[in-house]
Structure formats: structure tokens, C-alpha cells
Design a protein around this motif. Sequence first.
Motif, PDB file in Angstrom:
ATOM      1  N   TYR A   1       0.890  -1.066  -0.074  1.00 10.75           N
ATOM      2  CA  TYR A   1      -0.089   0.205   0.062  1.00 10.75           C
ATOM      3  C   TYR A   1       1.137   1.127   0.058  1.00 10.75           C
ATOM      4  CZ  TYR A   1      -4.050  -2.859   0.874  1.00 10.75           C
ATOM      5  OH  TYR A   1      -5.197  -3.242   1.541  1.00 10.75           O
ATOM      6  N   GLN A   2       0.290   2.676  -0.967  1.00 15.92           N
ATOM      7  CA  GLN A   2       1.135   3.210  -0.855  1.00 15.92           C
ATOM      8  C   GLN A   2       0.569   4.636   0.826  1.00 15.92           C
ATOM      9  OE1 GLN A   2       3.769   4.701  -2.411  1.00 15.92           O
ATOM     10  NE2 GLN A   2       3.222   3.271  -3.638  1.00 15.92           N
ATOM     11  N   PRO A   3       0.681   4.880   1.553  1.00 16.96           N
ATOM     12  CA  PRO A   3       1.033   6.252   2.922  1.00 16.96           C
ATOM     13  C   PRO A   3      -1.171   6.267   2.724  1.00 16.96           C
ATOM     14  CG  PRO A   3       2.916   6.622   2.363  1.00 16.96           C
ATOM     15  CD  PRO A   3       2.527   5.753   1.245  1.00 16.96           C
ATOM     16  N   ASN A   4      -1.210   7.470   1.134  1.00 19.85           N
ATOM     17  CA  ASN A   4      -2.372   7.761   1.349  1.00 19.85           C
ATOM     18  C   ASN A   4      -3.474   6.844   0.775  1.00 19.85           C
ATOM     19  OD1 ASN A   4      -1.364   7.408  -1.401  1.00 19.85           O
ATOM     20  ND2 ASN A   4      -2.079   9.432  -2.098  1.00 19.85           N
ATOM     21  N   GLU A   5      -3.498   5.499  -0.173  1.00 21.37           N
ATOM     22  CA  GLU A   5      -4.330   4.771   0.002  1.00 21.37           C
ATOM     23  C   GLU A   5      -4.074   3.666   0.859  1.00 21.37           C
ATOM     24  OE1 GLU A   5      -4.276   0.103  -2.979  1.00 21.37           O
ATOM     25  OE2 GLU A   5      -1.922   1.471  -2.422  1.00 21.37           O
ATOM     26  N   VAL A   6      -3.439   3.716   2.451  1.00 14.56           N
ATOM     27  CA  VAL A   6      -3.985   3.127   3.121  1.00 14.56           C
ATOM     28  C   VAL A   6      -5.337   4.017   3.946  1.00 14.56           C
ATOM     29  CG1 VAL A   6      -3.848   2.928   5.386  1.00 14.56           C
ATOM     30  CG2 VAL A   6      -2.143   1.954   3.731  1.00 14.56           C
ATOM     31  N   PHE A   7      -5.377   5.070   4.370  1.00 16.24           N
ATOM     32  CA  PHE A   7      -6.050   6.557   4.364  1.00 16.24           C
ATOM     33  C   PHE A   7      -7.302   6.426   3.952  1.00 16.24           C
ATOM     34  CE2 PHE A   7      -8.339  10.464   3.428  1.00 16.24           C
ATOM     35  CZ  PHE A   7      -8.616  10.924   5.534  1.00 16.24           C
ATOM     36  N   ASP A   8      -7.078   6.363   2.184  1.00 12.17           N
ATOM     37  CA  ASP A   8      -8.218   6.105   0.764  1.00 12.17           C
ATOM     38  C   ASP A   8      -9.301   5.114   1.372  1.00 12.17           C
ATOM     39  OD1 ASP A   8      -7.531   8.822  -0.342  1.00 12.17           O
ATOM     40  OD2 ASP A   8      -6.424   7.304  -1.532  1.00 12.17           O
ATOM     41  N   GLU A   9      -8.516   3.864   1.582  1.00  9.45           N
ATOM     42  CA  GLU A   9      -9.641   2.377   1.783  1.00  9.45           C
ATOM     43  C   GLU A   9     -10.006   2.874   2.934  1.00  9.45           C
ATOM     44  OE1 GLU A   9      -8.935  -2.256   1.316  1.00  9.45           O
ATOM     45  OE2 GLU A   9      -7.716  -0.664   0.681  1.00  9.45           O
ATOM     46  N   VAL A  10      -9.532   3.355   4.101  1.00 11.36           N
ATOM     47  CA  VAL A  10     -10.461   3.395   5.631  1.00 11.36           C
ATOM     48  C   VAL A  10     -11.417   4.163   5.427  1.00 11.36           C
ATOM     49  CG1 VAL A  10      -9.518   4.385   7.958  1.00 11.36           C
ATOM     50  CG2 VAL A  10      -8.425   2.907   6.881  1.00 11.36           C
ATOM     51  N   ASN A  11     -11.288   5.409   4.972  1.00 12.85           N
ATOM     52  CA  ASN A  11     -11.871   6.691   4.720  1.00 12.85           C
ATOM     53  C   ASN A  11     -13.481   5.791   3.604  1.00 12.85           C
ATOM     54  OD1 ASN A  11     -12.813   9.391   5.247  1.00 12.85           O
ATOM     55  ND2 ASN A  11     -13.196   9.583   3.150  1.00 12.85           N
ATOM     56  N   TYR A  12     -12.892   5.209   2.677  1.00 10.72           N
ATOM     57  CA  TYR A  12     -13.808   5.233   1.763  1.00 10.72           C
ATOM     58  C   TYR A  12     -14.648   3.928   2.202  1.00 10.72           C
ATOM     59  CZ  TYR A  12     -15.869   2.446  -1.572  1.00 10.72           C
ATOM     60  OH  TYR A  12     -16.674   1.718  -2.773  1.00 10.72           O
ATOM     61  N   HIS A  13     -14.383   2.917   3.894  1.00 13.34           N
ATOM     62  CA  HIS A  13     -15.139   2.289   4.421  1.00 13.34           C
ATOM     63  C   HIS A  13     -15.906   2.892   5.760  1.00 13.34           C
ATOM     64  CE1 HIS A  13     -14.172  -1.378   1.992  1.00 13.34           C
ATOM     65  NE2 HIS A  13     -12.621  -1.249   2.035  1.00 13.34           N
ATOM     66  N   TRP A  14     -15.463   3.291   5.857  1.00 10.93           N
ATOM     67  CA  TRP A  14     -16.352   4.124   7.440  1.00 10.93           C
ATOM     68  C   TRP A  14     -17.117   5.184   6.559  1.00 10.93           C
ATOM     69  CZ3 TRP A  14     -15.448   9.875   7.828  1.00 10.93           C
ATOM     70  CH2 TRP A  14     -16.133  10.327   9.514  1.00 10.93           C
ATOM     71  N   GLN A  15     -17.343   5.725   5.579  1.00  3.46           N
ATOM     72  CA  GLN A  15     -18.091   6.320   5.059  1.00  3.46           C
ATOM     73  C   GLN A  15     -19.601   4.943   4.599  1.00  3.46           C
ATOM     74  OE1 GLN A  15     -18.030  10.374   2.771  1.00  3.46           O
ATOM     75  NE2 GLN A  15     -15.313  10.511   3.460  1.00  3.46           N
ATOM     76  N   ARG A  16     -18.616   4.479   3.957  1.00  2.00           N
ATOM     77  CA  ARG A  16     -19.844   3.709   2.878  1.00  2.00           C
ATOM     78  C   ARG A  16     -20.857   2.796   4.276  1.00  2.00           C
ATOM     79  NH1 ARG A  16     -20.498  -1.178   1.549  1.00  2.00           N
ATOM     80  NH2 ARG A  16     -17.989  -2.118   2.463  1.00  2.00           N
ATOM     81  N   ILE A  17     -20.235   2.651   5.367  1.00  2.00           N
ATOM     82  CA  ILE A  17     -20.789   1.529   6.506  1.00  2.00           C
ATOM     83  C   ILE A  17     -21.621   2.134   7.127  1.00  2.00           C
ATOM     84  CG2 ILE A  17     -19.952  -0.109   8.455  1.00  2.00           C
ATOM     85  CD1 ILE A  17     -17.608  -1.333   6.397  1.00  2.00           C
ATOM     86  N   LEU A  18     -20.712   3.510   7.444  1.00  2.00           N
ATOM     87  CA  LEU A  18     -21.314   4.439   8.238  1.00  2.00           C
ATOM     88  C   LEU A  18     -22.855   5.383   8.162  1.00  2.00           C
ATOM     89  CD1 LEU A  18     -21.424   5.234  11.713  1.00  2.00           C
ATOM     90  CD2 LEU A  18     -19.770   7.259  10.921  1.00  2.00           C
ATOM     91  N   HIS A  19     -23.014   5.949   6.630  1.00  3.66           N
ATOM     92  CA  HIS A  19     -23.278   6.257   6.466  1.00  3.66           C
ATOM     93  C   HIS A  19     -24.528   5.269   5.208  1.00  3.66           C
ATOM     94  CE1 HIS A  19     -22.571   9.542   8.059  1.00  3.66           C
ATOM     95  NE2 HIS A  19     -20.888   9.699   7.683  1.00  3.66           N
ATOM     96  N   ASN A  20     -24.312   4.459   5.176  1.00  3.26           N
ATOM     97  CA  ASN A  20     -24.708   3.296   3.649  1.00  3.26           C
ATOM     98  C   ASN A  20     -24.697   3.632   1.995  1.00  3.26           C
ATOM     99  OD1 ASN A  20     -25.992   0.915   3.802  1.00  3.26           O
ATOM    100  ND2 ASN A  20     -28.116   1.805   3.363  1.00  3.26           N
ATOM    101  N   LYS A  21     -23.680   4.480   1.555  1.00  5.27           N
ATOM    102  CA  LYS A  21     -23.704   5.421   0.734  1.00  5.27           C
ATOM    103  C   LYS A  21     -22.540   5.905   0.436  1.00  5.27           C
ATOM    104  CE  LYS A  21     -26.194   9.181   0.765  1.00  5.27           C
ATOM    105  NZ  LYS A  21     -27.557   9.976   0.221  1.00  5.27           N
ATOM    106  N   ILE A  22     -21.645   6.031  -0.970  1.00 10.54           N
ATOM    107  CA  ILE A  22     -20.649   6.597  -0.961  1.00 10.54           C
ATOM    108  C   ILE A  22     -21.441   8.130  -2.135  1.00 10.54           C
ATOM    109  CG2 ILE A  22     -18.758   7.286  -2.391  1.00 10.54           C
ATOM    110  CD1 ILE A  22     -18.699   6.160   0.308  1.00 10.54           C
ATOM    111  N   PRO A  23     -20.740   9.288  -1.260  1.00  9.04           N
ATOM    112  CA  PRO A  23     -21.706  10.586  -2.689  1.00  9.04           C
ATOM    113  C   PRO A  23     -21.032   9.855  -3.885  1.00  9.04           C
ATOM    114  CG  PRO A  23     -20.374  11.863  -0.780  1.00  9.04           C
ATOM    115  CD  PRO A  23     -21.168   9.898  -0.555  1.00  9.04           C
ATOM    116  N   PRO A  24     -21.821  10.452  -5.345  1.00  9.14           N
ATOM    117  CA  PRO A  24     -21.133  10.341  -6.595  1.00  9.14           C
ATOM    118  C   PRO A  24     -20.080  11.024  -6.586  1.00  9.14           C
ATOM    119  CG  PRO A  24     -23.044  11.400  -6.375  1.00  9.14           C
ATOM    120  CD  PRO A  24     -23.347  10.878  -5.005  1.00  9.14           C
ATOM    121  N   THR A  25     -19.213  11.281  -7.639  1.00  7.51           N
ATOM    122  CA  THR A  25     -17.999  11.904  -7.844  1.00  7.51           C
ATOM    123  C   THR A  25     -18.063  12.999  -8.319  1.00  7.51           C
ATOM    124  OG1 THR A  25     -17.391  10.604  -9.523  1.00  7.51           O
ATOM    125  CG2 THR A  25     -15.942  10.683  -7.397  1.00  7.51           C
ATOM    126  N   ASN A  26     -17.493  14.008  -8.764  1.00  9.70           N
ATOM    127  CA  ASN A  26     -18.392  15.181  -9.037  1.00  9.70           C
ATOM    128  C   ASN A  26     -16.505  15.603  -9.990  1.00  9.70           C
ATOM    129  OD1 ASN A  26     -21.001  15.799  -8.421  1.00  9.70           O
ATOM    130  ND2 ASN A  26     -20.551  16.568  -7.018  1.00  9.70           N
TER     131      ASN A  26
END
Length: 314
Positions: A108-133
Amino acid sequence: MRLDLSLNDILIFTAFFGVMSLLLISLPKSHTNHRYTFACRVTNRGMQLPTNAFLTWDNIINIHYITESEIIVTKHGKEILYYHFMDIYVNNHTQSVIRVSLDKIEHYQPNEVFDEVNYHWQRILHNKIPPTNINLPYVVRYNTVKKGTEGFYVFLALFIIMVMSYFSTLGDNLNLATATIILILLCMGLLSHASYLLTRMDSIALYVSEQGIQNEGLIAVNKTIFWEDIQSITIKRTVFGGHITINLYDNNIYLDPISVRRKIAAWVYKKIGLTYFCVRSDLKEASFINTYRVLTEEWQKHTGQTIQLYEEFS
């Protein structure tokens, strides 16, 4: 002119250059080593930290990616060292911020670890990921130190010596053992060259447009992978790190125009379990997970394909 080389001379020269080629390519960058550390383990319930403490997703308030620098003086002058951390703000009476080091994380790259943790945190906690603009065209570049050049030139020297050695033995009785040794040592050189191709830096990782996508090799020949030619897009991890793998219905129409060097690199990627076209995780000023999302959402929008959310837990 005919070289007067004995079999021992051939073995000594080729073994020396073969070993040197492999060593030069495998050398780590300065001020780093191969001792990897444990950052976290992500599950659908939460994340386990290096201290074996377990944080549930609903107990996390926020997550920040932090970079700190330090100026050191060496015999070559002043250098700047960067350290990468993930600050986790938690709802805890005894501790409000937990800092996790992201340096020297395997695959893993350092920012990749953060990206993955943040992605799962938002997806699981809020049950969705906002669309990318985003605005097309969308350009992503690599941020790797160019590495392996010395090994490439040693490979060329090895190859030249092998060819010269082969022709110098044609006047004698070239036996099967000598030919086999020459072939084995040539394979060592090819292995070194393959490592060079995989670590070589391309400035453009991905160019996304309304028509499709391009990497550095396809841009050079003005060729675009059209959205409808993409079969699937996934994330895979190997000993070389994370990759966004792009599976095509027909690879040949996009492999034929590119250079021989890039064809070899594509073939090597395929042999290590990836695809002919893929994107490494060492991206410059871009999120690896977000780049995957951009790519998959654009692919879905232009083709009507349905995609599965990225759910890898590590």
C-alpha cells in the motif's frame, strides 16, 4: 575479429553482470528499508489498530490524512523527509485522537491506506458513497521516483556480452551445456529488464475522456480504449502494490499500436496476475480509491453496466 573467450570467461562475466543487474534494480530508495509495519485491519464492523484496540465505525468522528516533514543534513546536502499519518478522531472519554503511522506499509501507498479506511468508514456508516463530481477530461499522474535505469543498462551490457560470447564459440564445438548456461543467464537479464519496466515511471497514469480512457502508451499513439470495449474494472493487490485492473474484450486492438517496450511491460503485468492495462496506486495528488470510483462511474454511465461496490477488507 574473433574473441578468444573460454567457457570460464563467459561464466564469470555473465554471472557478474547478471547479479549486478538484479541487485541494482532491487535496491530500495534512500532512507527507507523493507521492514513493514501494521497500520490497521478493516472489517465491516470497524478497524483494528496496531495496539490491538478495536474501533467501531460509529465510534469514529472523523479521519484526517497528515503529512509532516523533517529537514536533515547529509553529506550530499539538505534533504527533506516526509512522514505520513492517519489521525482518527474518536468519541472516547480518555482519548480524542489516535495517530497511526502509514509509512512502510506492505502493498500500500500511505495515502492509499487512508483512502481505503475513509471509503469504508463513510460507506458503512452512512450506507452510501456520494457520487464523484468531476470535469472531463480527467488526468491522473504517477508520483514515483524513477528507478531501475541502472539495471536496464546492465541488462543491455549483459545481453551484448552474451551475444558476443555466443558468436565467439561458433568456431569451436558448442555443446549443449554451454548453450544452456547462456540461455539461463540471458533469462536473468530478461528478469532484470522486466523489473525495470514495472518500476519505470510514466508521467500519465490515466486520461479519462467522454470517449474512453488512455494511459501513457496509448496517448503516444493517439489511441483510446472506448468504454464499450471494457469488460470489467477491479482492484487487485500483488507484491508490487495495488492496481486498478482494466479487463478488455479484445486486448490485441490496443496492444498492436504501442511500442515494443510497453508491449513487454503489458505482458509482464499479465503474467503477475494483473491485466494488460492497469493503473498503479502511486498516484500524484489523486486518491487511488477515488480514481477507481471515477473510472467505474464513467464506465457505468457510458455503457449502462452495473458495478459492484469496492468491498475489499484487509
